[in-house]
Each structure stands twice: as C-alpha cells, then as structure tokens.
Design a protein around this motif. Structure first.
Motif, short mmCIF file in Angstrom:
data_model
loop_
_atom_site.label_atom_id
_atom_site.label_comp_id
_atom_site.label_asym_id
_atom_site.label_seq_id
_atom_site.Cartn_x
_atom_site.Cartn_y
_atom_site.Cartn_z
N PRO A 104 0.81 -1.24 0.00
CA PRO A 104 0.00 0.00 0.00
C PRO A 104 0.84 1.28 0.00
O PRO A 104 0.54 2.21 -0.76
N ASP A 105 1.91 1.33 0.82
CA ASP A 105 2.68 2.58 0.88
C ASP A 105 3.43 2.81 -0.43
O ASP A 105 3.49 3.94 -0.92
N LEU A 106 3.96 1.75 -1.01
CA LEU A 106 4.67 1.89 -2.29
C LEU A 106 3.69 2.24 -3.41
O LEU A 106 3.97 3.09 -4.25
N ALA A 107 2.52 1.60 -3.40
CA ALA A 107 1.50 1.89 -4.42
C ALA A 107 1.07 3.35 -4.36
O ALA A 107 0.88 4.01 -5.39
N PHE A 108 0.93 3.88 -3.14
CA PHE A 108 0.60 5.30 -2.96
C PHE A 108 1.69 6.17 -3.56
O PHE A 108 1.43 7.10 -4.32
N ASN A 109 2.95 5.84 -3.25
CA ASN A 109 4.07 6.64 -3.73
C ASN A 109 4.15 6.59 -5.25
O ASN A 109 4.33 7.62 -5.91
N VAL A 110 3.98 5.41 -5.83
CA VAL A 110 4.07 5.26 -7.30
C VAL A 110 2.93 6.01 -7.99
O VAL A 110 3.14 6.70 -8.99
N ALA A 111 1.72 5.88 -7.44
CA ALA A 111 0.57 6.55 -8.06
C ALA A 111 0.75 8.06 -8.05
O ALA A 111 0.59 8.73 -9.08
N THR A 112 1.13 8.62 -6.90
CA THR A 112 1.33 10.07 -6.85
C THR A 112 2.50 10.46 -7.73
O THR A 112 2.49 11.50 -8.38
N SER A 113 3.52 9.61 -7.77
CA SER A 113 4.71 9.90 -8.54
C SER A 113 4.42 10.03 -10.03
O SER A 113 4.84 10.99 -10.67
N PHE A 114 3.69 9.07 -10.59
CA PHE A 114 3.46 9.10 -12.03
C PHE A 114 2.41 10.13 -12.43
O PHE A 114 2.50 10.73 -13.50
N ASN A 119 7.70 10.54 -11.52
CA ASN A 119 8.23 9.21 -11.82
C ASN A 119 9.42 8.86 -10.93
O ASN A 119 10.41 8.28 -11.36
N TRP A 120 9.30 9.26 -9.66
CA TRP A 120 10.23 8.78 -8.62
C TRP A 120 9.90 7.32 -8.42
O TRP A 120 8.75 6.96 -8.25
N GLN A 121 10.93 6.46 -8.41
CA GLN A 121 10.67 5.02 -8.34
C GLN A 121 11.41 4.41 -7.16
O GLN A 121 12.63 4.20 -7.23
N ASN A 122 10.65 4.09 -6.12
CA ASN A 122 11.22 3.40 -4.96
C ASN A 122 11.20 1.89 -5.19
O ASN A 122 11.13 1.12 -4.24
N TYR A 123 11.21 1.46 -6.44
CA TYR A 123 11.08 0.05 -6.77
C TYR A 123 11.85 -0.21 -8.04
O TYR A 123 12.21 0.73 -8.76
N GLY A 124 12.12 -1.49 -8.31
CA GLY A 124 12.70 -1.88 -9.59
C GLY A 124 11.57 -2.41 -10.47
O GLY A 124 10.89 -3.36 -10.08
N GLY A 125 11.37 -1.81 -11.62
CA GLY A 125 10.21 -2.16 -12.46
C GLY A 125 10.14 -3.63 -12.81
O GLY A 125 9.06 -4.24 -12.75
N GLU A 126 11.30 -4.22 -13.14
CA GLU A 126 11.28 -5.61 -13.60
C GLU A 126 11.01 -6.59 -12.48
O GLU A 126 10.76 -7.76 -12.74
N ASN A 265 9.13 12.53 -18.15
CA ASN A 265 8.68 11.71 -17.05
C ASN A 265 9.86 11.13 -16.29
O ASN A 265 10.08 11.44 -15.12
N GLY A 266 10.60 10.22 -16.97
CA GLY A 266 11.82 9.71 -16.36
C GLY A 266 11.71 8.35 -15.73
O GLY A 266 12.72 7.77 -15.33
N GLY A 267 10.52 7.80 -15.62
CA GLY A 267 10.36 6.50 -14.97
C GLY A 267 10.82 5.37 -15.87
O GLY A 267 10.20 5.12 -16.89
N GLY A 268 11.89 4.71 -15.52
CA GLY A 268 12.43 3.66 -16.36
C GLY A 268 11.65 2.37 -16.26
O GLY A 268 10.99 2.09 -15.25
N PHE A 269 11.75 1.57 -17.32
CA PHE A 269 11.12 0.25 -17.28
C PHE A 269 11.91 -0.65 -16.33
O PHE A 269 11.35 -1.46 -15.59
N PHE A 270 13.24 -0.47 -16.37
CA PHE A 270 14.14 -1.25 -15.52
C PHE A 270 14.71 -0.37 -14.42
O PHE A 270 14.77 0.85 -14.54
N ASN A 271 15.20 -1.06 -13.37
CA ASN A 271 15.73 -0.35 -12.21
C ASN A 271 16.91 0.55 -12.60
O ASN A 271 17.04 1.65 -12.08
#
Lengths: 602, 30
Positions: A104-114, A119-126, A265-271
C-alpha cells in the motif's frame, strides 16, 4: 575533458536549436485549435469522442477556476486508478512473471509519482510491476501528466495574450490535443527509432540464459531465530551457491521509453533506467534520449512567443534557459573529469587516453563516458525528467552538486513539459517587478500591469517548493525513520536526503541511489512532497492566468522595460540564480560542498 | 491500509481545493 566530449555537447545544443522553431510553430497550431494537415482526419474523430466522454461537446471556454478544478479532478482520478491497479495486478492479465500486489505505501508513492510527472521510483520495475500495470497505469500517466503540464502552461499563455477576458481555454481540449497531436506522434516516431537501435519491445516472459562464466556466492545459514549460525570457532557458517544462468528481463520497453523522455517523465522500465543496455543500448540512443527530454520544453518557448504575438519574447526566455544549462553542463563535465584522490591512491588509472575515458568513471557506463553522463545528468535534472544513464550517487561532490542545484532552481531551466516554462514565466514576472521597484515604475509584462495580486501568486509559487524541500529534509535528518535509510553517513548521506526531497518536490524523480527510499516514512513523505510540488503550484499559476486575462493591455511607452533584450535575459538569469542560491546555499554547504572539501583535504 | 492511503490523497486534494478558494478570495479574476 576531450574535444570529442565538447563536440558531443555542442552537437546536442545545435540540433536542439534547429528543432525549436518548427516544433514550436507546430505546437502553437495545435493549442490554437487549428487543423493539423494529415492528422485531423485521423485523430479528429478520437478527439470528438474524448470531448463527448468528458461531457464537453461542444467544448466551452472555462474560467481559471473551472480549468483548475478540471485539471485537479482528472489527476485525482488518475491517482486512485493507478493505486487500485497496482493493488490488484496479481489478478489481472499480462503478468507472465506473476507479480503480486504492490504494498500500500509503495502503491501510494508510485501513483502520486506518475500522476505528478515525477516518476520517482522506490522500486525496480522488472521485479515489481506487471506489463499491464506498466502500460495501462504508468505509461498512460506518462502521456496525460505531460499533457496536463502543457495545458496549464497554455492557460497561462492565453492569460497573458488575452485582454479583458474571463476565460483561459478548455482543459479537456488542451489535454486531448496535447496528447493526440503532440505526444503520441512524437512518441511513436521515437519508439521506432529506438527499436531500430536495439531497445526491446515484446510481451515475452523473462529469459534464462547461460552465463559465459559461472559465478558463486555465499549466504549465511540462519538459526531458527533469524540470527546467523556460527561454528565452534565463532565463524559464520555459509552456504555456497553456484549460479550458471542469468535472468534477462523482457517487456514493452521502447513504447514506454519514448514518452518517458518526451514527456519529461523519467520513470524507467528497468531499475537501472537509461544505464540498462535494453533501455539505452548505444550512444545514438543516448543522444536521442537527451534530445527527446529537452526538445518539447525548449520548443514551448517559441510556442509562447508565437501565441503572445512576439517571438522575441520566447527566444529571450529560451536564451536565459540555455545559458544556465550550458554553464551547468560544463561544470558537471569538468567536475567528473577530475581525478578522485581515493581512486588514485588505490592505483586506478584515471588519465584520459584513447582507450580510457579518464576521470570519475564509477557508476558510469563505458559506452557513454564522462561527457555523455554529465550532459545526461544535467539535462535530466534541468527538465524534471529524472531518467539517469549513470549513478548520480557516484558522482564527485561538485559533479553531484550540478544536478542537485539544477533541480533547486525550481525546474525553470527548460523544466518539465509545460511546468518548466510556467515556472520561468513567473520568474519573469518577478524580474519585471524587481526592475520596476528599482526605477520606481509600475511593473508590466507583455502589456499587463503586475499588481499586488499577481505578486501574491508569484510569492506562493516561489516559496512552496523550497519550504517543502527544506522542512522535509530537516525532519528526515532528525527522525530515526529518515536516518536509517542512509547508506553513506556524513555529508554524503545528508546530500542523499536533500537530493531526494529536492527531486520529489520539483517533480524530477532522479535520485542519489544510496538512499533506501522504499520505507513507509519515505514513501509517505515523498508522496506528499510530489503532490505539493505539483498541485500547490498549479493552483496559483491558474489564478495568475485568470487575473492576467482579465486585465486590459497597457500600450508600450518610453519607460517600459523591454523583455526581449540581452539586459532582460541577464536580469532573468540573475534572478533565477540568486533566488535559488539564497535559499539553498546553506543546505548545499552542509552536503556536497563539505564533501568536496573533505575529499580534497589531504 | 488501502483506506488510509486513499484518505491521505483525498485530504490532500481537499486542502488543495481550499487553496483554490484562498486564491480566489485574495482577489483573483472570476
């Protein structure tokens, strides 16, 4: 530094300048509602369908308040949709790696980010997102968040251009036309170019390929209580694991990549973002990506000039931006070309030769070298893109200060698509105000008197971001939840936190990757910084647009400050640098400047 | 936890709505 490196920088600036006028003219046509040759026939029906779906047929002009409500409501729906999509992605198709629900906290961050174009990414896309989430959630937001930024800019431009008007355009029209006629065609063309160079585009499952050389690693055996098991002599017992295959991530990368750069945007597909060979395989793709992340923002300056009836105004603003940009690129290139004394002490060869790029190559890709890495770092933080082709955390202290300071200027040097120029136009209004104070005349910008209300909105606009950055950084360096995420204690650790909030509050999205941002503390505070940095700037910008639209035009007189001259360009550059420096130099002194002094102390 | 984060978003946008009203009250154009 090499002549080849400087040539690459000059080549990029030259090609950018060539593209500004044709693309700027085209975008002016789009936002003035004129038919577009060849495209209206194809996209016209889609456009009308979009208006009907939004209940806007026929489209009606909006006041600044209606425009703001529409923009903000649309973004709110986007955040809720992307959040929900991440939480249920495990049950949806196009998920060959069976990714589970995002926390939930990461989903919140990703949703607001994009949605905020950060496109701040606290996660690795792959390792986190399914293909469906990447495409339907993140890539769609890449398009519409960029189009939202352009829409708000165009509303402000109309506010400046119109006289005694009550309206500033229609948000749904601007959003739709920006997406259909600008972002989609450019992204399509760029995606094809990228695929031709080796960027992947597929829906395959990840591929297991044999390694050229097998690798082994040891992991400690754990007791039942989770502590490391030890033998009779107190040494940790480890299991040796032999690895003979590598998992290569796949996916529809090129289609996301194109809009990642074009829409800043800047959000990469990969980390690893644009350092990954599947996202950025060659120096040519790197050149295209740097160009793509700056071309729309630069061309919008010409669009602005065209729409207000005087293209010299656009060129003046663009000149100020490009002068600052070039200075910072040169600064970063110089800093990264210097020798790191710790590396020299270890015997690492940092000399520049035919077979060695020299300088600080830590965290950089050999196919890009120093010049391309420095140029990418500065352009990505100038434009609020936030993509990276090298690890900013590995930059020299002064090299890392360049992208950091770029963001702290308020993302007004080119800046995000739309958001950069509306930020710079506010600085222009402040500049004419300060000039007016100096000579005792009522300030006016492009025929509109700048009065108390305009200055109140401008003050809000230049205070919100620094307050957010500094207060949140201060909280994070005091609270244990903030401090535990630092991997590099000391001045560099402070820089990591300062960079994180500077990036998020300015909707940039790049990071000093040494900070472990995927915690409830950083996901929550970072999400708030992104929301504040986006929407608490959009509201006063649209209020400013409405106020300016309502004014009569004042004729140019002998005492009017000309806003297309080198004097004004110099004033604009001075105000941008002084306002940012006064605000952030104390913080920079505690971070990168101290780190630089410590590094070269011996 | 989902409700918590949705609530955070909605509260933020409610405050943003208040900011819009403030901008209007400060004397902006209609």
């Amino acid at each position: 530094m090499t002549w080849q490196g400087w040539l690459q920088i000059l080549l990029y600036l030259g090609v950018l300048l060539i593209l500004v006028k044709p693309l700027g003219l085209y975008m002016a046509r789009v936002f003035e509602g004129k038919p577009i040759w060849g495209m209206t026939a194809i996209f016209g029906p889609v456009e009308r369908l979009a208006y009907r779906a939004a209940g806007q047929w026929p489209p009606r002009e909006m006041t600044w308040r209606h425009y703001a409500v529409a923009a903000i409501a649309f973004s709110l729906m986007g955040i809720l949709f992307v959040y929900a999509l991440q939480r249920v992605q495990g049950m949806l198709p196009l998920n060959p790696q069976a990714m589970g629900a995002v926390s939930p906290d990461l989903a919140f961050n990703v949703a607001t980010s994009f949605v905020t174009n950060t496109n701040w990414q606290n996660y690795g896309g792959e390792a986190t997102m399914s293909y469906l989430t990447q495409m339907l959630g993140l890539t769609v937001q890449n398009f519409v968040s960029a189009a939202t930024g352009m829409a708000v800019l165009v509303a402000l431009i109309r506010g400046i251009a119109r006289k005694s008007a009550a309206t500033v355009g229609n948000f749904w029209v601007d959003l739709t036309r920006g997406t259909l006629y600008i972002l989609l065609p450019l992204s399509f063309a760029l995606a094809l170019l990228l695929v031709s160079q080796g960027v992947i585009q597929n829906f395959s499952a990840y591929k297991a390929v044999p390694l050229m050389e097998s690798a082994s690693y040891s992991t400690p055996k754990l007791n039942a209580d989770g502590t490391a098991a030890k033998d009779a002599e107190g040494k940790v017992i480890a299991d040796e694991t032999q690895v003979t295959t590598q998992s290569l991530p796949m996916g529809p990368v090129a289609s996301q990549l194109a809009i990642k750069h074009l829409g800043t945007n800047g959000g990469g597909f990969f980390n690893a973002n644009s350092a990954h060979p599947f996202e950025n395989p060659t120096p040519f793709t790197d050149f295209l990506q740097v160009l793509a992340q700056t071309v729309i923002a630069a061309s919008l300056c010409y669009t602005f000039g065209k729409m207000v009836g005087d293209t010299r105004q656009g060129w003046a603003v663009l000149a100020a931006m490009l002068i600052i940009l070039t200075l910072f690129i040169a600064g970063a290139y110089w800093a990264e070309s210097t020798v790191n004394p710790h590396m020299a002490a270890m015997g690492v060869d940092q000399s520049t030769r035919d077979i060695n790029p020299g300088g600080n190559m830590e965290g950089k890709e050999a196919r890009f070298g120093i010049a391309r890495s420095a140029m990418f770092a500065v352009t990505t933080t100038a434009t609020s893109c936030g993509a990276v082709n090298s690890m900013h955390d590995s930059f020299m202290p002064l090299g890392g200060l360049m992208p950091l300071a770029m963001m702290q200027l308020g993302e007004v040097v080119l800046g995000g698509v739309g958001s950069g120029l509306y930020g710079m136009l506010v600085i222009a209004i402040i500049s004419v105000f300060i000039a007016g104070l100096m000579v005792g005349r009522t300030p006016e910008y492009l025929g509109k008197k700048i009065e108390a209300y305009e200055m109140k909105m401008a003050a809000l606009l230049i205070l919100v971001m620094p307050a957010t950055v500094l207060l949140m950084t201060a909280a994070a360096v005091i609270l244990p939840a903030g401090v535990t995420a630092i991997s590099n204690p000391g001045a560099h650790g402070f820089s990591e936190i300062l960079y994180a909030y500077s990036s998020q509050a300015n909707n940039n999205g790049s990071a000093f990757a040494g900070l472990s941002g995927n915690s409830v503390f950083y996901n929550l505070t970072g999400g708030m910084a992104m929301l504040i940095g986006r929407f608490w700037l959009i509201a006063p910008t649209l209020a400013l647009a409405g106020s300016l639209a309502n004014k009569r035009s004042v004729p140019v007189g002998p005492g009017t400050l000309a806003t297309h001259t080198p004097l004004f360009v110099g004033l604009l550059i001075g105000i941008v640098l002084i306002v940012a420096l006064l605000t952030f130099v104390p913080a920079l002194a505690l971070g990168p400047i101290v780190e630089h002094l410590q590094l070269f102390a011996h | 936890m989902d409700l918590l984060y949705v609530a955070v978003v909605l509260v933020f946008f409610a405050i943003t709505w208040g900011l819009l009203k403030l901008c209007q009250k400060l004397g902006g154009a209609k």
